[in-house]
Design a protein around this motif. Sequence first.
Motif, PDB file in Angstrom:
ATOM      1  N   ALA A  14       5.850 -13.554   9.241  1.00 48.69           N
ATOM      2  CA  ALA A  14       5.939 -13.611   7.779  1.00 48.69           C
ATOM      3  C   ALA A  14       6.838 -12.505   7.242  1.00 48.69           C
ATOM      4  O   ALA A  14       7.625 -12.723   6.311  1.00 48.69           O
ATOM      5  CB  ALA A  14       4.545 -13.510   7.170  1.00 48.69           C
ATOM      6  N   ALA A  15       6.753 -11.324   7.827  1.00 51.25           N
ATOM      7  CA  ALA A  15       7.604 -10.213   7.395  1.00 51.25           C
ATOM      8  C   ALA A  15       9.072 -10.491   7.700  1.00 51.25           C
ATOM      9  O   ALA A  15       9.957 -10.201   6.885  1.00 51.25           O
ATOM     10  CB  ALA A  15       7.159  -8.915   8.073  1.00 51.25           C
ATOM     11  N   VAL A  64       9.638  -2.106   5.992  1.00 59.72           N
ATOM     12  CA  VAL A  64       8.508  -3.026   6.132  1.00 59.72           C
ATOM     13  C   VAL A  64       7.221  -2.211   6.013  1.00 59.72           C
ATOM     14  O   VAL A  64       7.011  -1.254   6.763  1.00 59.72           O
ATOM     15  CB  VAL A  64       8.556  -3.751   7.488  1.00 59.72           C
ATOM     16  CG1 VAL A  64       7.318  -4.628   7.664  1.00 59.72           C
ATOM     17  CG2 VAL A  64       9.820  -4.585   7.609  1.00 59.72           C
ATOM     18  N   LEU A  65       6.394  -2.597   5.076  1.00 60.99           N
ATOM     19  CA  LEU A  65       5.099  -1.931   4.872  1.00 60.99           C
ATOM     20  C   LEU A  65       4.095  -2.600   5.797  1.00 60.99           C
ATOM     21  O   LEU A  65       3.315  -3.458   5.405  1.00 60.99           O
ATOM     22  CB  LEU A  65       4.697  -2.030   3.409  1.00 60.99           C
ATOM     23  CG  LEU A  65       5.778  -1.613   2.392  1.00 60.99           C
ATOM     24  CD1 LEU A  65       5.257  -1.726   0.967  1.00 60.99           C
ATOM     25  CD2 LEU A  65       6.288  -0.196   2.682  1.00 60.99           C
ATOM     26  N   GLY A  66       4.127  -2.175   7.074  1.00 64.38           N
ATOM     27  CA  GLY A  66       3.448  -2.870   8.153  1.00 64.38           C
ATOM     28  C   GLY A  66       2.004  -2.458   8.369  1.00 64.38           C
ATOM     29  O   GLY A  66       1.537  -2.407   9.512  1.00 64.38           O
ATOM     30  N   THR A 119      -1.559  -3.274   5.803  1.00 63.19           N
ATOM     31  CA  THR A 119      -1.860  -3.877   4.507  1.00 63.19           C
ATOM     32  C   THR A 119      -2.496  -2.901   3.523  1.00 63.19           C
ATOM     33  O   THR A 119      -2.661  -3.243   2.349  1.00 63.19           O
ATOM     34  CB  THR A 119      -2.731  -5.142   4.662  1.00 63.19           C
ATOM     35  OG1 THR A 119      -3.825  -4.869   5.537  1.00 63.19           O
ATOM     36  CG2 THR A 119      -1.902  -6.298   5.202  1.00 63.19           C
ATOM     37  N   GLU A 120      -2.813  -1.683   3.953  1.00 59.52           N
ATOM     38  CA  GLU A 120      -3.175  -0.642   2.984  1.00 59.52           C
ATOM     39  C   GLU A 120      -1.936  -0.045   2.315  1.00 59.52           C
ATOM     40  O   GLU A 120      -2.001   0.432   1.177  1.00 59.52           O
ATOM     41  CB  GLU A 120      -3.962   0.482   3.660  1.00 59.52           C
ATOM     42  CG  GLU A 120      -5.463   0.280   3.688  1.00 59.52           C
ATOM     43  CD  GLU A 120      -5.893  -0.782   4.682  1.00 59.52           C
ATOM     44  OE1 GLU A 120      -6.791  -1.573   4.347  1.00 59.52           O
ATOM     45  OE2 GLU A 120      -5.332  -0.839   5.792  1.00 59.52           O
ATOM     46  N   ILE A 121      -0.798  -0.042   3.009  1.00 55.40           N
ATOM     47  CA  ILE A 121       0.392   0.650   2.502  1.00 55.40           C
ATOM     48  C   ILE A 121       0.931   0.014   1.218  1.00 55.40           C
ATOM     49  O   ILE A 121       1.258   0.746   0.270  1.00 55.40           O
ATOM     50  CB  ILE A 121       1.458   0.750   3.606  1.00 55.40           C
ATOM     51  CG1 ILE A 121       0.964   1.708   4.709  1.00 55.40           C
ATOM     52  CG2 ILE A 121       2.787   1.244   3.038  1.00 55.40           C
ATOM     53  CD1 ILE A 121       1.904   1.847   5.892  1.00 55.40           C
ATOM     54  N   PRO A 122       1.031  -1.324   1.099  1.00 53.22           N
ATOM     55  CA  PRO A 122       1.503  -1.876  -0.177  1.00 53.22           C
ATOM     56  C   PRO A 122       0.616  -1.484  -1.359  1.00 53.22           C
ATOM     57  O   PRO A 122       1.105  -1.326  -2.482  1.00 53.22           O
ATOM     58  CB  PRO A 122       1.467  -3.386   0.062  1.00 53.22           C
ATOM     59  CG  PRO A 122       1.551  -3.551   1.533  1.00 53.22           C
ATOM     60  CD  PRO A 122       0.840  -2.375   2.107  1.00 53.22           C
ATOM     61  N   LEU A 123      -0.673  -1.328  -1.116  1.00 53.17           N
ATOM     62  CA  LEU A 123      -1.570  -0.933  -2.196  1.00 53.17           C
ATOM     63  C   LEU A 123      -1.197   0.446  -2.722  1.00 53.17           C
ATOM     64  O   LEU A 123      -1.186   0.682  -3.933  1.00 53.17           O
ATOM     65  CB  LEU A 123      -3.012  -0.946  -1.704  1.00 53.17           C
ATOM     66  CG  LEU A 123      -3.548  -2.334  -1.330  1.00 53.17           C
ATOM     67  CD1 LEU A 123      -4.816  -2.215  -0.509  1.00 53.17           C
ATOM     68  CD2 LEU A 123      -3.798  -3.159  -2.560  1.00 53.17           C
ATOM     69  N   GLY A 124      -0.878   1.363  -1.811  1.00 53.67           N
ATOM     70  CA  GLY A 124      -0.455   2.692  -2.239  1.00 53.67           C
ATOM     71  C   GLY A 124       0.916   2.682  -2.885  1.00 53.67           C
ATOM     72  O   GLY A 124       1.138   3.338  -3.914  1.00 53.67           O
ATOM     73  N   PHE A 161      14.885   0.614  -3.213  1.00 60.67           N
ATOM     74  CA  PHE A 161      15.430  -0.091  -2.045  1.00 60.67           C
ATOM     75  C   PHE A 161      14.448  -1.197  -1.696  1.00 60.67           C
ATOM     76  O   PHE A 161      13.315  -1.231  -2.195  1.00 60.67           O
ATOM     77  CB  PHE A 161      15.655   0.855  -0.859  1.00 60.67           C
ATOM     78  CG  PHE A 161      14.529   1.822  -0.605  1.00 60.67           C
ATOM     79  CD1 PHE A 161      13.395   1.437   0.103  1.00 60.67           C
ATOM     80  CD2 PHE A 161      14.592   3.123  -1.085  1.00 60.67           C
ATOM     81  CE1 PHE A 161      12.349   2.313   0.330  1.00 60.67           C
ATOM     82  CE2 PHE A 161      13.555   4.013  -0.872  1.00 60.67           C
ATOM     83  CZ  PHE A 161      12.434   3.617  -0.160  1.00 60.67           C
ATOM     84  N   ALA A 162      14.899  -2.103  -0.839  1.00 66.78           N
ATOM     85  CA  ALA A 162      14.078  -3.264  -0.490  1.00 66.78           C
ATOM     86  C   ALA A 162      12.893  -2.855   0.369  1.00 66.78           C
ATOM     87  O   ALA A 162      13.023  -2.055   1.305  1.00 66.78           O
ATOM     88  CB  ALA A 162      14.924  -4.293   0.244  1.00 66.78           C
ATOM     89  N   VAL A 163      11.742  -3.400   0.035  1.00 62.84           N
ATOM     90  CA  VAL A 163      10.562  -3.237   0.880  1.00 62.84           C
ATOM     91  C   VAL A 163       9.971  -4.612   1.143  1.00 62.84           C
ATOM     92  O   VAL A 163      10.104  -5.531   0.333  1.00 62.84           O
ATOM     93  CB  VAL A 163       9.492  -2.319   0.238  1.00 62.84           C
ATOM     94  CG1 VAL A 163      10.034  -0.912   0.026  1.00 62.84           C
ATOM     95  CG2 VAL A 163       8.957  -2.903  -1.053  1.00 62.84           C
ATOM     96  N   VAL A 164       9.329  -4.749   2.280  1.00 58.51           N
ATOM     97  CA  VAL A 164       8.585  -5.966   2.603  1.00 58.51           C
ATOM     98  C   VAL A 164       7.105  -5.632   2.496  1.00 58.51           C
ATOM     99  O   VAL A 164       6.567  -4.863   3.292  1.00 58.51           O
ATOM    100  CB  VAL A 164       8.919  -6.480   4.013  1.00 58.51           C
ATOM    101  CG1 VAL A 164       7.974  -7.621   4.400  1.00 58.51           C
ATOM    102  CG2 VAL A 164      10.360  -6.948   4.083  1.00 58.51           C
ATOM    103  N   ASP A 165       6.478  -6.180   1.478  1.00 58.73           N
ATOM    104  CA  ASP A 165       5.038  -6.064   1.286  1.00 58.73           C
ATOM    105  C   ASP A 165       4.403  -7.112   2.191  1.00 58.73           C
ATOM    106  O   ASP A 165       4.525  -8.317   1.944  1.00 58.73           O
ATOM    107  CB  ASP A 165       4.725  -6.323  -0.190  1.00 58.73           C
ATOM    108  CG  ASP A 165       3.249  -6.269  -0.529  1.00 58.73           C
ATOM    109  OD1 ASP A 165       2.427  -6.539   0.363  1.00 58.73           O
ATOM    110  OD2 ASP A 165       2.929  -5.992  -1.698  1.00 58.73           O
TER     111      ASP A 165
END
Length: 232
Positions: free
Chosen positions: A108-109, A195-197, A199-204, A213-217
């Motif tokens: 998915a990422a 890549v925020l690999g 699933t706690e990292i996108p929350l922060g 810059f581009a990030v992958v949630d």
Amino acid sequence: MTEKMLGVLGGMGPLASAQFMVRLTLLTPAERDQDHIPTVLWSDPRVPDRTAARLGTGEDPLPALLRGLRGLEAAGCGAIAIPCNTAHGWFAGMRAATRLPILHIVDAAAEDLHRQGVAPGPVGVMGTAATLAMGLYQEGLAGAGRDCLLPDAEVMARLVTPAIALVKANRVAEAYEPLAEAARSLVARGARAVVLGCTEIPLGITAGPALPFAVVDTIDALARAAIAWARG
């Protein structure tokens, strides 16, 4: 409207799987309740710590993961999404134990990098120590022609690992600055996106200003994959 029932194997952590449900709902093209995806969330925070298990200091989580899979099968689900990156270290064992397709968060990422049009070149990957040690993204993104840049040991110990713990302790806003600093350090080393690999990292990361810059949630990426599955 879809008749397909999605199973969500969650609780790792509880906030991440709750956010997955929020994002699945918000990303689904819908005009009314009946346009959304029928979903069963199995949120079991009793699953043993995945990082501790993979690093050899904790209990094997696979029996608890399989218990959740059996519950979702019994509920009539047609596919499984797991909004926990580190749990994918047991993907082979889970896949062997169920007839249901499991949507892989690394796939998915990779699709989300393509969707965002990220230029060819290396990407940064942030995650738990176990996710990075297992090489989930290094191996998974290699097939998409991507090299991975990882935080060094000092950045992991000072920024990433403590920030993940802050999110798990419901101190989400405090996690933003260390995670943003770690992401910026990867871009400074040449990453085209991060890549925020975990699933706690996108929350922060979403608790503060958007990064330039581009990030992958990976919560969003998995939600998009689930929507694509449900829509056939």
